[in-house]
Design an enzyme around this catalytic site. Structure first.
Site, short mmCIF file in Angstrom:
data_model
loop_
_atom_site.label_atom_id
_atom_site.label_comp_id
_atom_site.label_asym_id
_atom_site.label_seq_id
_atom_site.Cartn_x
_atom_site.Cartn_y
_atom_site.Cartn_z
N SER A 58 -20.70 -73.36 7.47
CA SER A 58 -20.32 -72.76 8.76
C SER A 58 -21.47 -72.15 9.54
O SER A 58 -21.26 -71.66 10.66
CB SER A 58 -19.24 -71.69 8.54
OG SER A 58 -17.99 -72.30 8.33
N LYS A 61 -21.86 -73.22 13.09
CA LYS A 61 -21.22 -72.59 14.25
C LYS A 61 -22.21 -71.85 15.14
O LYS A 61 -21.85 -71.45 16.26
CB LYS A 61 -20.10 -71.65 13.79
CG LYS A 61 -18.93 -72.37 13.13
CD LYS A 61 -17.79 -71.41 12.82
CE LYS A 61 -16.59 -72.13 12.22
NZ LYS A 61 -16.76 -72.43 10.79
N SER A 113 -15.32 -66.88 11.73
CA SER A 113 -15.73 -68.24 11.35
C SER A 113 -14.58 -69.22 11.57
O SER A 113 -14.32 -70.10 10.74
CB SER A 113 -16.19 -68.29 9.88
OG SER A 113 -16.94 -69.45 9.65
#
Length: 371
Positions: A58, A61, A113
């Site tokens: 993640s 992101k 997230s």
């Protein structure tokens, strides 16, 4: 002069890198790959497997959020969550029909997230996840991420979705140039206003480093079973901005703190930005006696802490100049030296046009009349 300065900077980078390699052995780090990167002078202070292609989970992101904020900065339009935007994994718990601003999806990604927020952004901006991935890869090339390929906006596992510790450091440094990104990533929690249905939801930041390390100014966590624990973070102290990246690091919080401490104990930033200084030069042959000068904004210069007191600043401006002068003409230089060696220099330019003094004598007026 420029060539000499360039060679000097290359030499300094080589010395710092060499010392960093030796000192890295003193640290006990858990990460399979890591980078400690100095933003101000574009230098890697510590590294291991820095250019190995790995999954980054993640932390992806960061790129998705950057693109989101760049788009919302132009048009912070409303996004209505649809079934096509539903995603598995971590979430900001969007439901079909929920309406929020585009910038609020950035909050959902950086705090919670949210994979649902990532999909919503991809479809809203790119039209589809694959098309948005193309935008991500185009932006990566602009940043200089040479060993990165994005497939998903969230960071869910895919064989063709990968990056490197070094590339992720470059990405974080680029994101820190965005004021809205900095404002979001530094917060331990943020509240999103939903328009449909009308409500407020507060999200907690997964980045525990904001509480564990006083100098931390932001970052992004990531985890999947195959990628392991991934973390990208940034810290600021004494004029120095450091970015730390760890991929597949079981003890990522401790790794980051150890690397930041390594960097801040040895290096510091020296303010060599003269863009706010007031410079002038005397003018001869014009209706004005002095003209203001300006220089472009620059980043801090990085030196070893023990060498900070050896830095000297000298301003080179001629005693006077003859009109006419054009705005943007080179006027002088501010030079910073350390033990006689140039470590930074800023060019000074004329801030406005300076015309020749008009001749108001009778002969001049008579001549101009008949001309």
């Amino acid at each position: 002069m420029k060539k000499a300065v360039s060679l000097l900077l290359v030499f300094c980078v080589l010395v710092i890198t060499s010392n960093a390699t030796a000192c890295a052995k003193e640290l006990s780090l858990s990460a399979q790959a890591y980078v400690l990167y100095c933003v101000e002078n574009d230098t890697v202070l510590l590294s291991k497997n820095a250019e190995s292609k790995m999954k980054m989970a993640s932390t992806t992101k960061i790129m998705t959020t950057l693109l989101t904020l760049e788009e919302s900065g132009k048009n912070d339009r409303l996004v209505k969550f649809s079934e096509s935007m539903i995603a598995e994994g971590s979430s900001m718990y969007l439901k079909v029909g929920d309406t929020v601003h585009l910038s609020d999806l950035a909050v959902g990604m950086m705090m919670a997230s949210g994979n649902d927020a990532s999909n919503a952004v991809a479809i809203t901006i790119g039209g589809s996840v694959p098309q948005f991935a193309e935008l991500m890869n185009e932006r990566a090339k602009e940043i200089g991420m040479k060993n990165t390929h994005f497939v998903t906006p969230s960071g869910l596992d895919d064989e063709n979705h990968y990056s490197t510790a070094l590339d992720m450091a470059y990405l974080m440094a680029e994101a820190l140039e965005n004021e809205n990104f900095c404002e979001i990533t530094k917060n331990k929690s943020m509240t999103v206003d939903f328009l449909t249905p009308q409500k407020q939801v507060t999200y907690q930041n997964h980045n525990r480093l904001l509480s564990l390390y006083e100098h931390c100014i932001g970052g992004k966590t990531g985890f999947t079973k195959s990628a392991g624990r991934c973390l990208v973070s940034a810290s600021y102290k004494d004029g120095l901005t450091l970015v730390c990246v760890t991929l597949n690091a079981p003890s990522d919080w401790n790794d980051h703190i150890a690397m930041f401490e390594y960097g801040f104990e040895r290096f510091c930033g020296v303010d060599t930005d003269d863009s706010d200084e007031h410079f002038t030069v005397n003018v001869v042959g014009s209706d004005v006696d002095v003209v203001p000068l300006y220089c472009e904004k620059t980043k801090n210069t990085v030196v070893e802490i023990k060498e900070k007191e050896d830095i000297k600043r000298t301003v080179y401006i001629p005693p006077f100049l003859y009109a006419p002068i054009k705005k943007g003409d080179f006027m002088g230089t501010v030079i910073y030296t350390k033990n006689g060696d140039i470590i930074a220099q800023n060019a000074l330019y004329c801030a406005e046009n300076v015309a020749l003094k008009e001749d108001k004598s009778f002969f001049s007026i008579f001549k101009k009349f008949f001309k």
